[in-house]
Enzyme design. Structure first.
Site, PDB file in Angstrom:
ATOM      1  N   ASP A  69     -24.869  14.344  18.882  1.00 13.08           N
ATOM      2  CA  ASP A  69     -24.407  14.854  17.639  1.00 13.08           C
ATOM      3  C   ASP A  69     -25.586  15.326  16.742  1.00 13.08           C
ATOM      4  O   ASP A  69     -26.933  15.085  16.924  1.00 13.08           O
ATOM      5  CB  ASP A  69     -23.820  13.826  16.917  1.00 13.08           C
ATOM      6  CG  ASP A  69     -23.416  14.146  15.345  1.00 13.08           C
ATOM      7  OD1 ASP A  69     -22.652  15.228  15.214  1.00 13.08           O
ATOM      8  OD2 ASP A  69     -23.909  13.440  14.436  1.00 13.08           O
ATOM      9  N   ALA A  70     -25.642  16.341  15.820  1.00 12.11           N
ATOM     10  CA  ALA A  70     -26.577  16.834  14.988  1.00 12.11           C
ATOM     11  C   ALA A  70     -26.778  15.986  13.791  1.00 12.11           C
ATOM     12  O   ALA A  70     -27.897  15.638  13.745  1.00 12.11           O
ATOM     13  CB  ALA A  70     -26.500  18.234  14.851  1.00 12.11           C
ATOM     14  N   TYR A  71     -25.733  15.993  12.849  1.00 11.47           N
ATOM     15  CA  TYR A  71     -26.217  15.696  11.371  1.00 11.47           C
ATOM     16  C   TYR A  71     -25.943  14.108  11.375  1.00 11.47           C
ATOM     17  O   TYR A  71     -25.055  13.528  11.650  1.00 11.47           O
ATOM     18  CB  TYR A  71     -25.255  16.383  10.598  1.00 11.47           C
ATOM     19  CG  TYR A  71     -25.603  17.928  10.621  1.00 11.47           C
ATOM     20  CD1 TYR A  71     -26.540  18.501   9.949  1.00 11.47           C
ATOM     21  CD2 TYR A  71     -24.693  18.924  11.321  1.00 11.47           C
ATOM     22  CE1 TYR A  71     -27.045  19.777  10.122  1.00 11.47           C
ATOM     23  CE2 TYR A  71     -24.999  20.105  11.336  1.00 11.47           C
ATOM     24  CZ  TYR A  71     -26.079  20.647  10.735  1.00 11.47           C
ATOM     25  OH  TYR A  71     -26.433  22.092  10.771  1.00 11.47           O
TER      26      TYR A  71
ATOM     27  N   ARG B 224     -22.141  14.305   1.327  1.00 11.64           N
ATOM     28  CA  ARG B 224     -21.925  14.028   2.888  1.00 11.64           C
ATOM     29  C   ARG B 224     -20.399  13.503   2.970  1.00 11.64           C
ATOM     30  O   ARG B 224     -19.801  13.802   4.210  1.00 11.64           O
ATOM     31  CB  ARG B 224     -22.948  12.976   3.227  1.00 11.64           C
ATOM     32  CG  ARG B 224     -22.780  12.630   4.753  1.00 11.64           C
ATOM     33  CD  ARG B 224     -22.884  13.590   5.786  1.00 11.64           C
ATOM     34  NE  ARG B 224     -22.693  13.102   7.064  1.00 11.64           N
ATOM     35  CZ  ARG B 224     -22.507  13.807   8.233  1.00 11.64           C
ATOM     36  NH1 ARG B 224     -22.595  15.098   8.155  1.00 11.64           N
ATOM     37  NH2 ARG B 224     -22.667  13.070   9.514  1.00 11.64           N
TER      38      ARG B 224
ATOM     39  N   SER C  88     -21.663  19.703  18.071  1.00 12.02           N
ATOM     40  CA  SER C  88     -21.578  19.366  16.430  1.00 12.02           C
ATOM     41  C   SER C  88     -20.732  20.158  15.819  1.00 12.02           C
ATOM     42  O   SER C  88     -20.108  21.229  16.386  1.00 12.02           O
ATOM     43  CB  SER C  88     -23.283  20.065  15.922  1.00 12.02           C
ATOM     44  OG  SER C  88     -23.182  19.894  14.588  1.00 12.02           O
ATOM     45  N   ASN C  89     -20.153  19.515  14.792  1.00 14.14           N
ATOM     46  CA  ASN C  89     -19.206  20.367  13.895  1.00 14.14           C
ATOM     47  C   ASN C  89     -20.158  21.520  13.122  1.00 14.14           C
ATOM     48  O   ASN C  89     -19.277  22.210  12.539  1.00 14.14           O
ATOM     49  CB  ASN C  89     -18.672  19.456  12.818  1.00 14.14           C
ATOM     50  CG  ASN C  89     -17.587  18.508  13.389  1.00 14.14           C
ATOM     51  OD1 ASN C  89     -16.802  18.785  14.325  1.00 14.14           O
ATOM     52  ND2 ASN C  89     -17.272  17.482  12.502  1.00 14.14           N
TER      53      ASN C  89
END
Length: 217
Positions: free
Chosen positions: A9-11, A40, A116-117
């Protein structure tokens, strides 16, 4: 056990989602942490809501809308900082251990990817800013599907592209809900519990829990 692909995942996992507000902490004032946390939380809430409604808006648009909401909730923060905060979010810092961990995994011969989203432009920007473009093989964005995690179709992007069974993929995320979705899909899952949060979704447990990415193997 070695895995054919290590997918991140990225964030919150590779990139620090609170780095943008910290970069402008002096200008924002004492309520910066509150602003960042609301930003967030709403960013994620909007993605889930949009998925359920099947009313697509990409993650960057949701990031902008979430920041606007956070400004309304934290009136002490100057709205004139909006453009600066969005620019900072487009170039988020990665966590300190990330480059070394990704390089070590890539050296094993495994594929290293992001799932990722995030929208394609914002992910590409973050990867370049963190100088990770030489170690990441692929960036999978939900833009292609126009839905968000934890839709199983998102995780299937990886197995379809790499022609792998889910069990050959190790998936790392700091988001417990994301880990639950990936575990349900069949990935080996690592919960990177940076915030030391209590466990949840106990019927969809991670294979491993770590305080950061050190130890992923």
């Amino acid at each position: 056990m070695a895995y054919a692909a290590y997918v991140f995942d990225a964030y919150g996992t590779l990139f620090d989602v609170h780095a943008a507000v910290r970069r402008h902490a002096a200008a924002i004032g004492p309520d910066g942490q509150q602003l960042s946390e609301i930003w967030r939380a709403k960013q994620l809430e909007y993605s889930w809501t949009r998925s359920l409604m099947r009313e697509w808006r990409d993650f960057w648009a949701l990031t902008e809308e979430a920041l606007d909401y956070a400004f309304e909730r934290v009136p002490s923060a100057d709205k004139a900082l909006r453009a600066d905060l969005l620019e900072a979010y487009f170039e988020l810092d990665c966590y300190r251990e990330v480059p070394a961990v990704l390089k070590a995994l890539k050296a094993t011969g495994a594929r290293v990817a992001i799932l990722s989203n995030g929208s394609v432009p914002m992910l590409n920007s973050a990867v370049r800013n963190a100088a990770l473009d030489t170690v990441i093989d692929d960036v999978f964005s939900v833009d292609e599907l126009r839905t968000f995690k934890t839709d199983p179709a998102v995780y299937d992007m990886v197995t379809t592209a790499y022609r792998l069974y889910p069990g050959a993929v190790s998936f790392q995320s700091s988001n417990r809900w994301d880990v639950a979705g990936a575990a349900k899909f069949g990935f080996r899952t690592v919960w990177v519990n940076r915030a030391r949060m209590p466990d949840e979704y106990r019927d969809l447990s991670p294979s491993l829990i770590l305080p950061d990415l050190n130890g992923v193997e």
